[in-house]
Design a protein around this motif. Structure first.
Motif, PDB file in Angstrom:
ATOM      1  N   ARG A  39       0.839  -1.196   0.000  1.00  0.00           N
ATOM      2  CA  ARG A  39       0.000   0.000   0.000  1.00  0.00           C
ATOM      3  C   ARG A  39       0.875   1.247   0.000  1.00  0.00           C
ATOM      4  NH1 ARG A  39      -5.322  -0.480   0.564  1.00  0.00           N
ATOM      5  NH2 ARG A  39      -6.206  -2.347   1.530  1.00  0.00           N
ATOM      6  N   LEU A  40       0.436   2.250  -0.725  1.00  0.00           N
ATOM      7  CA  LEU A  40       1.097   3.553  -0.664  1.00  0.00           C
ATOM      8  C   LEU A  40       0.692   4.259   0.636  1.00  0.00           C
ATOM      9  CD1 LEU A  40       0.813   5.191  -4.207  1.00  0.00           C
ATOM     10  CD2 LEU A  40       2.872   4.383  -3.079  1.00  0.00           C
ATOM     11  N   PRO A  41       1.462   5.244   1.066  1.00  0.00           N
ATOM     12  CA  PRO A  41       0.976   6.109   2.142  1.00  0.00           C
ATOM     13  C   PRO A  41      -0.317   6.802   1.723  1.00  0.00           C
ATOM     14  CG  PRO A  41       3.323   6.439   1.745  1.00  0.00           C
ATOM     15  CD  PRO A  41       2.825   5.579   0.630  1.00  0.00           C
ATOM     16  N   THR A  42      -1.049   7.351   2.674  1.00  0.00           N
ATOM     17  CA  THR A  42      -2.284   8.067   2.355  1.00  0.00           C
ATOM     18  C   THR A  42      -1.954   9.331   1.568  1.00  0.00           C
ATOM     19  OG1 THR A  42      -2.219   9.397   4.363  1.00  0.00           O
ATOM     20  CG2 THR A  42      -3.314   7.234   4.500  1.00  0.00           C
ATOM     21  N   GLN A  43      -2.974   9.880   0.915  1.00  0.00           N
ATOM     22  CA  GLN A  43      -2.771  11.122   0.163  1.00  0.00           C
ATOM     23  C   GLN A  43      -2.302  12.239   1.086  1.00  0.00           C
ATOM     24  OE1 GLN A  43      -6.100  12.243  -2.285  1.00  0.00           O
ATOM     25  NE2 GLN A  43      -6.305  10.178  -3.176  1.00  0.00           N
ATOM     26  N   ALA A  44      -2.817  12.258   2.311  1.00  0.00           N
ATOM     27  CA  ALA A  44      -2.391  13.292   3.267  1.00  0.00           C
ATOM     28  C   ALA A  44      -0.913  13.122   3.603  1.00  0.00           C
ATOM     29  CB  ALA A  44      -3.240  13.207   4.534  1.00  0.00           C
ATOM     30  N   GLU A  45      -0.481  11.890   3.801  1.00  0.00           N
ATOM     31  CA  GLU A  45       0.930  11.646   4.125  1.00  0.00           C
ATOM     32  C   GLU A  45       1.839  12.012   2.947  1.00  0.00           C
ATOM     33  OE1 GLU A  45       0.399   7.929   7.287  1.00  0.00           O
ATOM     34  OE2 GLU A  45       0.439   7.542   5.122  1.00  0.00           O
ATOM     35  N   LEU A  46       1.400  11.665   1.726  1.00  0.00           N
ATOM     36  CA  LEU A  46       2.206  12.014   0.556  1.00  0.00           C
ATOM     37  C   LEU A  46       2.248  13.520   0.352  1.00  0.00           C
ATOM     38  CD1 LEU A  46       1.043   9.218  -1.923  1.00  0.00           C
ATOM     39  CD2 LEU A  46       3.316   9.455  -0.890  1.00  0.00           C
ATOM     40  N   ALA A  47       1.116  14.199   0.590  1.00  0.00           N
ATOM     41  CA  ALA A  47       1.080  15.650   0.437  1.00  0.00           C
ATOM     42  C   ALA A  47       2.037  16.311   1.423  1.00  0.00           C
ATOM     43  CB  ALA A  47      -0.349  16.163   0.659  1.00  0.00           C
ATOM     44  N   GLU A  48       2.078  15.788   2.650  1.00  0.00           N
ATOM     45  CA  GLU A  48       2.992  16.347   3.640  1.00  0.00           C
ATOM     46  C   GLU A  48       4.444  16.069   3.261  1.00  0.00           C
ATOM     47  OE1 GLU A  48       2.290  14.942   7.562  1.00  0.00           O
ATOM     48  OE2 GLU A  48       3.953  16.083   8.445  1.00  0.00           O
ATOM     49  N   GLU A  49       4.720  14.829   2.798  1.00  0.00           N
ATOM     50  CA  GLU A  49       6.088  14.466   2.454  1.00  0.00           C
ATOM     51  C   GLU A  49       6.642  15.345   1.341  1.00  0.00           C
ATOM     52  OE1 GLU A  49       6.568  10.435   1.105  1.00  0.00           O
ATOM     53  OE2 GLU A  49       8.647  10.747   0.522  1.00  0.00           O
ATOM     54  N   PHE A  50       5.808  15.565   0.298  1.00  0.00           N
ATOM     55  CA  PHE A  50       6.297  16.325  -0.858  1.00  0.00           C
ATOM     56  C   PHE A  50       6.008  17.815  -0.769  1.00  0.00           C
ATOM     57  CE2 PHE A  50       7.926  12.942  -3.329  1.00  0.00           C
ATOM     58  CZ  PHE A  50       7.118  11.829  -3.137  1.00  0.00           C
ATOM     59  N   VAL A  52       3.052  19.490  -0.924  1.00  0.00           N
ATOM     60  CA  VAL A  52       2.117  19.943  -1.960  1.00  0.00           C
ATOM     61  C   VAL A  52       0.686  19.757  -1.464  1.00  0.00           C
ATOM     62  CG1 VAL A  52       3.702  19.390  -3.860  1.00  0.00           C
ATOM     63  CG2 VAL A  52       2.082  17.655  -3.059  1.00  0.00           C
ATOM     64  N   GLU A  53      -0.268  20.243  -2.257  1.00  0.00           N
ATOM     65  CA  GLU A  53      -1.676  20.035  -1.949  1.00  0.00           C
ATOM     66  C   GLU A  53      -2.090  18.607  -2.317  1.00  0.00           C
ATOM     67  OE1 GLU A  53      -3.445  22.281  -0.451  1.00  0.00           O
ATOM     68  OE2 GLU A  53      -1.837  23.781  -0.534  1.00  0.00           O
ATOM     69  N   ARG A  54      -3.193  18.151  -1.694  1.00  0.00           N
ATOM     70  CA  ARG A  54      -3.665  16.800  -2.000  1.00  0.00           C
ATOM     71  C   ARG A  54      -4.065  16.651  -3.466  1.00  0.00           C
ATOM     72  NH1 ARG A  54      -7.330  14.292   2.890  1.00  0.00           N
ATOM     73  NH2 ARG A  54      -5.976  14.918   4.622  1.00  0.00           N
ATOM     74  N   GLY A  55      -4.572  17.714  -4.063  1.00  0.00           N
ATOM     75  CA  GLY A  55      -4.970  17.642  -5.465  1.00  0.00           C
ATOM     76  C   GLY A  55      -3.792  17.278  -6.375  1.00  0.00           C
ATOM     77  N   THR A  56      -2.609  17.795  -6.039  1.00  0.00           N
ATOM     78  CA  THR A  56      -1.411  17.473  -6.826  1.00  0.00           C
ATOM     79  C   THR A  56      -1.046  16.002  -6.669  1.00  0.00           C
ATOM     80  OG1 THR A  56      -0.616  19.730  -6.460  1.00  0.00           O
ATOM     81  CG2 THR A  56       0.990  18.112  -7.241  1.00  0.00           C
ATOM     82  N   VAL A  57      -1.202  15.494  -5.433  1.00  0.00           N
ATOM     83  CA  VAL A  57      -0.938  14.072  -5.191  1.00  0.00           C
ATOM     84  C   VAL A  57      -1.919  13.218  -5.976  1.00  0.00           C
ATOM     85  CG1 VAL A  57      -1.003  12.240  -3.451  1.00  0.00           C
ATOM     86  CG2 VAL A  57       0.128  14.423  -2.939  1.00  0.00           C
ATOM     87  N   ARG A  58      -3.209  13.595  -5.973  1.00  0.00           N
ATOM     88  CA  ARG A  58      -4.209  12.813  -6.693  1.00  0.00           C
ATOM     89  C   ARG A  58      -3.879  12.746  -8.185  1.00  0.00           C
ATOM     90  NH1 ARG A  58      -7.847  15.036  -2.883  1.00  0.00           N
ATOM     91  NH2 ARG A  58      -8.277  16.853  -4.206  1.00  0.00           N
ATOM     92  N   GLN A  59      -3.415  13.833  -8.756  1.00  0.00           N
ATOM     93  CA  GLN A  59      -3.036  13.838 -10.177  1.00  0.00           C
ATOM     94  C   GLN A  59      -1.866  12.880 -10.429  1.00  0.00           C
ATOM     95  OE1 GLN A  59      -2.279  17.842 -11.512  1.00  0.00           O
ATOM     96  NE2 GLN A  59      -4.226  18.607 -10.696  1.00  0.00           N
ATOM     97  N   ALA A  60      -0.921  12.884  -9.522  1.00  0.00           N
ATOM     98  CA  ALA A  60       0.226  11.976  -9.665  1.00  0.00           C
ATOM     99  C   ALA A  60      -0.216  10.517  -9.586  1.00  0.00           C
ATOM    100  CB  ALA A  60       1.266  12.273  -8.580  1.00  0.00           C
ATOM    101  N   LEU A  61      -1.136  10.222  -8.651  1.00  0.00           N
ATOM    102  CA  LEU A  61      -1.608   8.850  -8.502  1.00  0.00           C
ATOM    103  C   LEU A  61      -2.406   8.404  -9.724  1.00  0.00           C
ATOM    104  CD1 LEU A  61      -2.669   8.777  -4.732  1.00  0.00           C
ATOM    105  CD2 LEU A  61      -0.488   8.137  -5.768  1.00  0.00           C
ATOM    106  N   ARG A  62      -3.191   9.314 -10.288  1.00  0.00           N
ATOM    107  CA  ARG A  62      -3.937   8.956 -11.500  1.00  0.00           C
ATOM    108  C   ARG A  62      -2.989   8.635 -12.648  1.00  0.00           C
ATOM    109  NH1 ARG A  62      -7.909  12.802  -9.751  1.00  0.00           N
ATOM    110  NH2 ARG A  62      -6.842  14.498 -10.869  1.00  0.00           N
ATOM    111  N   ALA A  63      -1.889   9.393 -12.748  1.00  0.00           N
ATOM    112  CA  ALA A  63      -0.903   9.121 -13.805  1.00  0.00           C
ATOM    113  C   ALA A  63      -0.284   7.737 -13.635  1.00  0.00           C
ATOM    114  CB  ALA A  63       0.185  10.195 -13.791  1.00  0.00           C
TER     115      ALA A  63
END
Length: 292
Positions: A39-50, A52-63
């Motif tokens: 499992r990947l970290p949650t979107q909130a955890e990835l947003a904090e790590e990088f 950025v906003e969660r929307g940016t993380v969601r775009q990356a995950l969709r890609a």
């Protein structure tokens, strides 16, 4: 390189794009830090790590999902790393579907080396038509071609093909031997002919085995092994004015399994061991086979 929060801080206040985040996660998957089923970290955890906003993380995950690297992206829980889809070339194919294209690719090398264990060279001869045609057209230009073939010896009692009801004189064995020798001569002639007309150094050698190989093996340039099983069936074949009921295997129906050195350690070991097996047979129990 994997991008972390520290990297972002050191590099200044610029926010990472979704493409950069996706690439950072791809690197973790390629490097084995993230494996199939993880499992990947949650979107909130990835947003904090990088940073950025969660929307940016969601775009990356969709890609990454579009690339086939993630599953369950939009189901509430963190997505998982997808199982790698088998490459088309990894799927077993019928011999006549698989062998021609693989030989054609092997013939794109400057120095072609093909080692074969088979029952007769019928399927091999048919599959060679495409690379030989491309050489004639000038689209393939190997400098040298070396073929070594191991086939059953003429004086052994074959496991197959054999008559369902054995009899003296064994017409099935005579038929097989005629096919073996005729196909070997045609194969040798076609390779030598293309070598002569295009100034390619061609070497073709046959040796006989003291047993009936239950499988077929094609070793291409020491980089790929194609392995298949002879599946026996009962069938009738017309020969010398009579229908012969025999147990036989149709080689072109066999599935070929491809093992590529570059595909990973498991495949590399298989190719290396298959080459050792062939070389050992060639140098020990195999005997010279003379074709007139």
């Amino acid at each position: 390189m994997v991008v972390t929060q520290e990297n972002v801080s050191v590099n200044g206040s610029r926010r990472l794009s979704s493409q950069e985040i996706a690439e950072a996660l791809r690197e973790r998957i390629r490097g084995g830090d993230l494996k199939a089923g993880d499992r990947l970290p949650t979107q909130a955890e990835l947003a904090e790590e990088f940073g950025v906003e969660r929307g940016t993380v969601r775009q990356a995950l969709r890609a990454l999902q579009e690339d086939g690297l993630l599953t369950n992206v939009s189901k509430g829980s963190p997505p998982r790393i997808a199982e790698p889809a088998p490459a088309r070339g990894d799927l077993p194919q019928r011999t006549m579907q698989a062998l021609g294209p693989r030989l054609t690719e092997a013939f794109s090398a400057p120095h072609v080396r093909v080692d074969v264990v088979c029952h007769t060279s019928e399927t091999l001869g048919l599959a060679l038509s495409e690379p030989l045609r491309l050489i004639q057209e000038g689209r393939l230009r190997p400098e040298s071609i070396e073929f070594r073939l191991l086939v059953p010896a003429e004086d052994i009692e074959l496991a197959f093909p054999v008559l369902v009801e054995r009899e003296e004189g064994d017409p099935v064995h005579r038929r097989w031997l005629e096919m073996r020798n005729a196909q070997a001569r045609v194969l040798r002639h076609n390779l030598r002919a293309v070598g002569s007309t295009h100034r390619i150094d061609v070497r073709v050698a046959f040796r006989s085995l003291p047993f009936t190989p239950p499988t077929k093996l094609y070793l291409l340039n020491g980089e790929e092994a194609l392995h298949g099983y002879y599946i026996l069936t009962r069938r009738a074949e017309e020969y010398e004015g009579r229908a012969l009921e025999m147990y036989d295997a149709l080689g072109f129906e066999s599935l070929l399994f491809s093992f590529l050195k570059r595909s990973g350690h498991r495949d590399a070991v298989f190719v290396e061991e298959a080459q050792k097996w062939f070389d050992a047979l060639w140098e020990t129990v195999a005997t010279e086979m003379t074709l007139s």
